[in-house]
Design a protein around this motif. Sequence first.
Motif, PDB file in Angstrom:
ATOM      1  N   GLY A   1       1.151   5.772  72.620  1.00 20.44           N
ATOM      2  CA  GLY A   1       2.164   4.904  73.211  1.00 20.44           C
ATOM      3  C   GLY A   1       1.595   3.877  74.167  1.00 20.44           C
ATOM      4  O   GLY A   1       2.103   2.753  74.254  1.00 20.44           O
ATOM      5  N   ALA A   2       0.534   4.233  74.901  1.00 23.10           N
ATOM      6  CA  ALA A   2      -0.065   3.290  75.849  1.00 23.10           C
ATOM      7  C   ALA A   2      -0.691   2.107  75.116  1.00 23.10           C
ATOM      8  O   ALA A   2      -0.558   0.954  75.541  1.00 23.10           O
ATOM      9  CB  ALA A   2      -1.118   4.006  76.703  1.00 23.10           C
TER      10      ALA A   2
ATOM     11  N   ARG B   1      -2.288  -6.642  83.609  1.00 20.79           N
ATOM     12  CA  ARG B   1      -1.709  -7.249  82.407  1.00 20.79           C
ATOM     13  C   ARG B   1      -2.013  -8.741  82.302  1.00 20.79           C
ATOM     14  O   ARG B   1      -1.257  -9.488  81.683  1.00 20.79           O
ATOM     15  CB  ARG B   1      -0.200  -7.022  82.346  1.00 20.79           C
ATOM     16  CG  ARG B   1       0.235  -5.581  82.545  1.00 20.79           C
ATOM     17  CD  ARG B   1      -0.320  -4.675  81.474  1.00 20.79           C
ATOM     18  NE  ARG B   1       0.103  -3.284  81.673  1.00 20.79           N
ATOM     19  CZ  ARG B   1      -0.345  -2.259  80.969  1.00 20.79           C
ATOM     20  NH1 ARG B   1      -1.245  -2.457  80.028  1.00 20.79           N
ATOM     21  NH2 ARG B   1       0.063  -1.032  81.205  1.00 20.79           N
TER      22      ARG B   1
ATOM     23  N   GLU C   1       0.174   1.050  72.160  1.00 21.45           N
ATOM     24  CA  GLU C   1       1.265   0.267  71.590  1.00 21.45           C
ATOM     25  C   GLU C   1       1.851  -0.684  72.626  1.00 21.45           C
ATOM     26  O   GLU C   1       2.147  -1.849  72.326  1.00 21.45           O
ATOM     27  CB  GLU C   1       2.355   1.185  71.049  1.00 21.45           C
ATOM     28  CG  GLU C   1       3.509   0.429  70.421  1.00 21.45           C
ATOM     29  CD  GLU C   1       4.554   1.340  69.839  1.00 21.45           C
ATOM     30  OE1 GLU C   1       5.459   0.836  69.149  1.00 21.45           O
ATOM     31  OE2 GLU C   1       4.477   2.566  70.079  1.00 21.45           O
ATOM     32  N   TYR C   2       2.015  -0.220  73.861  1.00 18.71           N
ATOM     33  CA  TYR C   2       2.549  -1.064  74.926  1.00 18.71           C
ATOM     34  C   TYR C   2       1.623  -2.262  75.163  1.00 18.71           C
ATOM     35  O   TYR C   2       2.074  -3.398  75.300  1.00 18.71           O
ATOM     36  CB  TYR C   2       2.710  -0.260  76.208  1.00 18.71           C
ATOM     37  CG  TYR C   2       3.217  -1.095  77.369  1.00 18.71           C
ATOM     38  CD1 TYR C   2       4.578  -1.327  77.553  1.00 18.71           C
ATOM     39  CD2 TYR C   2       2.311  -1.664  78.278  1.00 18.71           C
ATOM     40  CE1 TYR C   2       5.037  -2.095  78.606  1.00 18.71           C
ATOM     41  CE2 TYR C   2       2.768  -2.447  79.327  1.00 18.71           C
ATOM     42  CZ  TYR C   2       4.126  -2.650  79.490  1.00 18.71           C
ATOM     43  OH  TYR C   2       4.572  -3.440  80.532  1.00 18.71           O
ATOM     44  N   VAL C   3       0.321  -2.000  75.217  1.00 20.10           N
ATOM     45  CA  VAL C   3      -0.655  -3.077  75.412  1.00 20.10           C
ATOM     46  C   VAL C   3      -0.580  -4.073  74.254  1.00 20.10           C
ATOM     47  O   VAL C   3      -0.572  -5.290  74.458  1.00 20.10           O
ATOM     48  CB  VAL C   3      -2.081  -2.503  75.544  1.00 20.10           C
ATOM     49  CG1 VAL C   3      -3.129  -3.613  75.476  1.00 20.10           C
ATOM     50  CG2 VAL C   3      -2.215  -1.719  76.835  1.00 20.10           C
TER      51      VAL C   3
ATOM     52  N   GLN D   1       1.904  -4.751  72.192  1.00 23.73           N
ATOM     53  CA  GLN D   1       3.127  -5.544  72.224  1.00 23.73           C
ATOM     54  C   GLN D   1       3.111  -6.564  73.359  1.00 23.73           C
ATOM     55  O   GLN D   1       3.628  -7.676  73.222  1.00 23.73           O
ATOM     56  CB  GLN D   1       4.343  -4.615  72.344  1.00 23.73           C
ATOM     57  CG  GLN D   1       4.535  -3.670  71.174  1.00 23.73           C
ATOM     58  CD  GLN D   1       4.715  -4.381  69.847  1.00 23.73           C
ATOM     59  OE1 GLN D   1       5.095  -5.550  69.787  1.00 23.73           O
ATOM     60  NE2 GLN D   1       4.435  -3.663  68.762  1.00 23.73           N
ATOM     61  N   ASP D   2       2.520  -6.199  74.481  1.00 27.04           N
ATOM     62  CA  ASP D   2       2.411  -7.142  75.593  1.00 27.04           C
ATOM     63  C   ASP D   2       1.531  -8.330  75.214  1.00 27.04           C
ATOM     64  O   ASP D   2       1.851  -9.485  75.536  1.00 27.04           O
ATOM     65  CB  ASP D   2       1.838  -6.437  76.824  1.00 27.04           C
ATOM     66  CG  ASP D   2       1.825  -7.321  78.054  1.00 27.04           C
ATOM     67  OD1 ASP D   2       2.909  -7.849  78.424  1.00 27.04           O
ATOM     68  OD2 ASP D   2       0.748  -7.514  78.651  1.00 27.04           O
TER      69      ASP D   2
END
Length: 207
Positions: free
Chosen positions: A10-11, A61, A13-15, A17-18
């Motif tokens: 999940g981590a 980010r 995936e978050y990166v 998508q960001d």
Amino acid sequence: NKPPYHFFDGAIEYVFQDIKKKVPGYEISLVNFNKDENRLIFHTLSDKSLGVYFLYNLENREMQKIGEASPWLQEKYLSDMKPIQYTSRDGLIIHGYLTHPRGIAPKNLPVSVNPHGGPWLRDIWRYNAEVQFLANRGYAALQMNFRGSTGYQFPRRLLCQKRQAVLHYRGVPSRRLQLAQRGNRCNLRPCQFGLGSSGGLGEHQLT
């Protein structure tokens, strides 16, 4: 069209998508992480560029441009590669890409058909120098993933292997006929060229 992504972390995936939000319209490829895994390098990809490399900071980010892979290419002058699909003469769905010259209405255009080599390869949504050259000279460039291309289900490829000489390129002239019926080329016959073992064989079979 463009490849789908499935994530087990999940981590990550978050990166991912960001990053996608920060570079809309581009595909991205994760190149490498540092030892602490708080910095990563990623590479953008598109149909009009060989891409740009960025450094991404997972802590704040933020990202920093490292360099361009093809700074001489100006995307504003290049043409869009659009995904298409059509039906071959024996009823199979064939996928491919059609690139029109930029700034010209997609009607009554000369067409250059470019089957890929291999044959166990596949055309994908990426920058292609030959296609852009043809579009720049006023041609609509057609690339197709015929039945012998990778990415299709195994029974379809097995059919191709068993009857390769007869069926392998049957989807190529089908699309040329459809383009003619829709008025997307001039009255001259379309040209065709292919590179590599499979692309060259396609030329030989159609002459």
